[in-house]
Scaffold this motif. Structure first.
Motif, PDB file in Angstrom:
ATOM      1  N   GLY A  73       0.552  -1.143  -0.022  1.00  0.00           N
ATOM      2  CA  GLY A  73      -0.043  -0.141   0.035  1.00  0.00           C
ATOM      3  C   GLY A  73       0.719   1.249  -0.146  1.00  0.00           C
ATOM      4  N   VAL A  74       2.077   1.121  -0.490  1.00  0.00           N
ATOM      5  CA  VAL A  74       2.789   2.536  -0.298  1.00  0.00           C
ATOM      6  C   VAL A  74       3.025   3.026  -1.818  1.00  0.00           C
ATOM      7  CG1 VAL A  74       4.372   1.699   1.636  1.00  0.00           C
ATOM      8  CG2 VAL A  74       5.080   0.961  -0.663  1.00  0.00           C
ATOM      9  N   GLY A  75       2.441   2.541  -2.561  1.00  0.00           N
ATOM     10  CA  GLY A  75       2.363   3.096  -4.034  1.00  0.00           C
ATOM     11  C   GLY A  75       3.341   2.542  -5.182  1.00  0.00           C
ATOM     12  N   LYS A  76       3.959   1.350  -4.704  1.00  0.00           N
ATOM     13  CA  LYS A  76       5.079   0.926  -5.846  1.00  0.00           C
ATOM     14  C   LYS A  76       4.588   0.685  -7.004  1.00  0.00           C
ATOM     15  CE  LYS A  76       5.611  -3.189  -3.559  1.00  0.00           C
ATOM     16  NZ  LYS A  76       4.737  -2.957  -2.627  1.00  0.00           N
ATOM     17  N   THR A  77       3.290  -0.003  -7.251  1.00  0.00           N
ATOM     18  CA  THR A  77       2.883  -0.153  -8.919  1.00  0.00           C
ATOM     19  C   THR A  77       2.519   1.464  -9.586  1.00  0.00           C
ATOM     20  OG1 THR A  77       1.822  -2.020  -8.198  1.00  0.00           O
ATOM     21  CG2 THR A  77       1.049  -1.108 -10.024  1.00  0.00           C
ATOM     22  N   THR A  78       2.075   2.178  -8.585  1.00  0.00           N
ATOM     23  CA  THR A  78       1.840   3.613  -9.216  1.00  0.00           C
ATOM     24  C   THR A  78       3.089   4.213  -9.637  1.00  0.00           C
ATOM     25  OG1 THR A  78      -0.211   3.915  -7.939  1.00  0.00           O
ATOM     26  CG2 THR A  78       1.094   5.893  -8.780  1.00  0.00           C
ATOM     27  N   LEU A 138      15.306  10.494  -2.171  1.00  0.00           N
ATOM     28  CA  LEU A 138      15.223  11.307  -3.221  1.00  0.00           C
ATOM     29  C   LEU A 138      14.867  12.759  -3.024  1.00  0.00           C
ATOM     30  CD1 LEU A 138      13.720   8.772  -5.942  1.00  0.00           C
ATOM     31  CD2 LEU A 138      16.187   9.462  -5.735  1.00  0.00           C
ATOM     32  N   ALA A 139      15.198  13.643  -3.694  1.00  0.00           N
ATOM     33  CA  ALA A 139      14.827  15.012  -3.505  1.00  0.00           C
ATOM     34  C   ALA A 139      13.348  15.151  -3.965  1.00  0.00           C
ATOM     35  CB  ALA A 139      15.807  16.145  -4.311  1.00  0.00           C
ATOM     36  N   SER A 140      13.023  14.477  -5.170  1.00  0.00           N
ATOM     37  CA  SER A 140      11.644  14.772  -5.679  1.00  0.00           C
ATOM     38  C   SER A 140      10.676  13.973  -4.718  1.00  0.00           C
ATOM     39  CB  SER A 140      11.676  14.197  -7.005  1.00  0.00           C
ATOM     40  OG  SER A 140      12.110  12.835  -7.494  1.00  0.00           O
ATOM     41  N   ARG A 141       9.481  14.620  -4.629  1.00  0.00           N
ATOM     42  CA  ARG A 141       8.280  13.934  -3.982  1.00  0.00           C
ATOM     43  C   ARG A 141       7.173  13.964  -4.765  1.00  0.00           C
ATOM     44  NH1 ARG A 141       8.717  17.317   1.733  1.00  0.00           N
ATOM     45  NH2 ARG A 141      11.166  17.158   1.711  1.00  0.00           N
ATOM     46  N   ILE A 142       6.391  12.941  -4.478  1.00  0.00           N
ATOM     47  CA  ILE A 142       5.076  12.656  -5.271  1.00  0.00           C
ATOM     48  C   ILE A 142       4.069  12.727  -4.152  1.00  0.00           C
ATOM     49  CG2 ILE A 142       3.582  11.225  -6.517  1.00  0.00           C
ATOM     50  CD1 ILE A 142       6.297  11.783  -7.738  1.00  0.00           C
ATOM     51  N   GLY A 143       2.832  13.716  -4.692  1.00  0.00           N
ATOM     52  CA  GLY A 143       1.970  14.256  -3.758  1.00  0.00           C
ATOM     53  C   GLY A 143       0.669  13.293  -3.872  1.00  0.00           C
ATOM     54  N   PRO A 201       4.625   9.616   4.134  1.00  0.00           N
ATOM     55  CA  PRO A 201       4.987  10.236   5.254  1.00  0.00           C
ATOM     56  C   PRO A 201       4.296  10.035   6.635  1.00  0.00           C
ATOM     57  CG  PRO A 201       3.581  11.532   3.920  1.00  0.00           C
ATOM     58  CD  PRO A 201       3.723  10.331   3.064  1.00  0.00           C
ATOM     59  N   SER A 202       4.933   8.974   7.216  1.00  0.00           N
ATOM     60  CA  SER A 202       4.347   8.447   8.400  1.00  0.00           C
ATOM     61  C   SER A 202       5.549   7.563   9.155  1.00  0.00           C
ATOM     62  CB  SER A 202       3.189   7.574   7.997  1.00  0.00           C
ATOM     63  OG  SER A 202       3.099   6.592   9.152  1.00  0.00           O
ATOM     64  N   PRO A 203       5.600   7.982  10.490  1.00  0.00           N
ATOM     65  CA  PRO A 203       6.634   7.105  11.079  1.00  0.00           C
ATOM     66  C   PRO A 203       6.632   5.413  11.267  1.00  0.00           C
ATOM     67  CG  PRO A 203       5.167   8.242  12.833  1.00  0.00           C
ATOM     68  CD  PRO A 203       4.835   8.792  11.168  1.00  0.00           C
ATOM     69  N   PHE A 204       5.197   4.982  10.839  1.00  0.00           N
ATOM     70  CA  PHE A 204       5.241   3.596  10.689  1.00  0.00           C
ATOM     71  C   PHE A 204       5.619   3.211   9.395  1.00  0.00           C
ATOM     72  CE2 PHE A 204       1.173   5.505  13.033  1.00  0.00           C
ATOM     73  CZ  PHE A 204       1.498   4.949  14.521  1.00  0.00           C
ATOM     74  N   ASP A 205       5.622   3.885   8.353  1.00  0.00           N
ATOM     75  CA  ASP A 205       6.210   3.646   6.929  1.00  0.00           C
ATOM     76  C   ASP A 205       7.889   3.348   7.327  1.00  0.00           C
ATOM     77  OD1 ASP A 205       4.007   3.343   5.924  1.00  0.00           O
ATOM     78  OD2 ASP A 205       4.594   4.167   3.957  1.00  0.00           O
ATOM     79  N   GLY A 206       8.570   4.273   7.847  1.00  0.00           N
ATOM     80  CA  GLY A 206       9.833   4.155   8.241  1.00  0.00           C
ATOM     81  C   GLY A 206      10.268   2.959   9.446  1.00  0.00           C
ATOM     82  N   TRP A 207       9.296   2.735  10.200  1.00  0.00           N
ATOM     83  CA  TRP A 207       9.601   1.490  11.043  1.00  0.00           C
ATOM     84  C   TRP A 207       9.615   0.221  10.385  1.00  0.00           C
ATOM     85  CZ3 TRP A 207       5.992   3.882  15.009  1.00  0.00           C
ATOM     86  CH2 TRP A 207       6.751   4.957  15.706  1.00  0.00           C
ATOM     87  N   ALA A 233      22.750   0.579  -5.917  1.00  0.00           N
ATOM     88  CA  ALA A 233      22.273   1.771  -5.252  1.00  0.00           C
ATOM     89  C   ALA A 233      21.035   1.844  -4.769  1.00  0.00           C
ATOM     90  CB  ALA A 233      22.341   2.979  -6.501  1.00  0.00           C
ATOM     91  N   ALA A 234      20.529   2.590  -3.687  1.00  0.00           N
ATOM     92  CA  ALA A 234      19.220   2.565  -3.278  1.00  0.00           C
ATOM     93  C   ALA A 234      19.005   3.658  -2.793  1.00  0.00           C
ATOM     94  CB  ALA A 234      19.381   1.566  -1.863  1.00  0.00           C
ATOM     95  N   ARG A 235      17.787   4.140  -2.905  1.00  0.00           N
ATOM     96  CA  ARG A 235      17.010   5.192  -2.392  1.00  0.00           C
ATOM     97  C   ARG A 235      15.646   5.080  -1.660  1.00  0.00           C
ATOM     98  NH1 ARG A 235      21.577   6.667  -2.978  1.00  0.00           N
ATOM     99  NH2 ARG A 235      22.485   8.434  -3.840  1.00  0.00           N
ATOM    100  N   PHE A 236      15.229   5.848  -0.641  1.00  0.00           N
ATOM    101  CA  PHE A 236      13.911   5.789  -0.315  1.00  0.00           C
ATOM    102  C   PHE A 236      13.239   6.940  -1.496  1.00  0.00           C
ATOM    103  CE2 PHE A 236      15.288   4.575   3.749  1.00  0.00           C
ATOM    104  CZ  PHE A 236      14.643   3.491   4.176  1.00  0.00           C
ATOM    105  N   ALA A 237      11.868   6.672  -1.520  1.00  0.00           N
ATOM    106  CA  ALA A 237      11.213   7.656  -2.484  1.00  0.00           C
ATOM    107  C   ALA A 237       9.882   8.083  -1.679  1.00  0.00           C
ATOM    108  CB  ALA A 237      10.633   7.038  -3.769  1.00  0.00           C
ATOM    109  N   LEU A 238       9.732   9.464  -1.382  1.00  0.00           N
ATOM    110  CA  LEU A 238       8.556   9.814  -0.776  1.00  0.00           C
ATOM    111  C   LEU A 238       7.451   9.839  -1.558  1.00  0.00           C
ATOM    112  CD1 LEU A 238       9.570  12.541   1.852  1.00  0.00           C
ATOM    113  CD2 LEU A 238       8.199  10.687   2.464  1.00  0.00           C
ATOM    114  N   ASN A 239       6.357   8.899  -1.366  1.00  0.00           N
ATOM    115  CA  ASN A 239       5.010   9.026  -1.855  1.00  0.00           C
ATOM    116  C   ASN A 239       3.957   9.323  -1.255  1.00  0.00           C
ATOM    117  OD1 ASN A 239       3.790   8.532  -4.537  1.00  0.00           O
ATOM    118  ND2 ASN A 239       3.330   6.514  -3.645  1.00  0.00           N
TER     119      ASN A 239
END
Length: 211
Positions: free
Chosen positions: A11-16, A167-172, A111-117, A137-143
């Motif tokens: 439910g974090v938006g991988k497919t999108t 990543l610097a770019s974020r998706i709303g 953007p939730s502490p639960f996703d970070g944990w 290489a690896a990066r978190f992506a804020l979605n």
């Protein structure tokens, strides 16, 4: 370049993100193959809906939800500029295989502490994969970020101190992404100049620099 979207949490938006990254690159004239490695087959469902709607094919989608992915993906990459892997949640064997196949692992989080944990197990798998693929290489992506929310800023600041960084770019968090999923389209096909389309363009440009 092979880019894998992975997170143990669903439910974090991988497919999108995977579909829109592949679609944006295809719109730029690049040859792209998307591997649907999620047994739920959401990317394949999107492709079928797109065909029913009569929309033109932008890129190839292949269902490959098995732990031999790391042996098969490089062969697929020979006929493409980029390969995008839509990974599964909670299937460690498949995720390990996707990590071994990838040049870049993207870990979508909200953007939730639960996703970070919840990303802790994902980071363990990443560390294991780097034993065999130290160049991975690896990066978190804020979605799904709410507009100008404090928690989005705090999550980004927290992840910036982590390895991997964010990543610097974020998706709303935008309704147009749901509309695109239901109709087999990309947000750029619904509103080419809208904020969602601009975010995807920036996202694809940033990810493309890893190649």
């Amino acid at each position: 370049m092979i880019v894998a979207f992975l997170n143990q949490k669903g439910g974090v938006g991988k497919t999108t993100l995977a579909l829109h990254l592949a679609g944006e690159w295809a719109r730029q004239g690049l040859r792209v193959t998307l591997i649907d490695a999620d047994p739920q087959g959401s990317a394949l469902d999107w492709s079928e809906q797109r065909a029913r709607e009569g929309s033109p094919r932008l890129f190839g989608i292949i269902g490959l939800a098995r732990d031999t992915l790391h042996r098969e993906a490089p062969e697929l990459a020979r006929g493409a500029d980029h390969v995008v892997i839509d990974g599964p949640p909670r299937i460690a064997g498949l995720m390990r295989s996707a990590l071994l196949a990838a040049d870049l692992a993207l870990i979508p989080v909200q953007p939730s502490p639960f996703d970070g944990w919840a990303s802790g197990e994902m980071l363990k798998l990443l560390s294991e994969a780097r034993i065999f693929r130290p160049q991975l290489a690896a990066r978190f992506a804020l979605n799904r970020c709410g507009a100008r929310t404090i928690i989005a800023r705090e999550t980004a600041e927290s992840l910036a101190e982590d390895d991997p960084p964010v990543l610097a770019s974020r998706i709303g968090q935008r309704v147009v992404f749901a509309d695109a999923a239901q109709s087999g389209r990309l947000v750029s096909e619904i509103d080419e100049r809208g904020p969602a389309a601009r975010e995807i363009t920036r996202f694809a440009a940033e990810v493309g620099r890893f190649g």
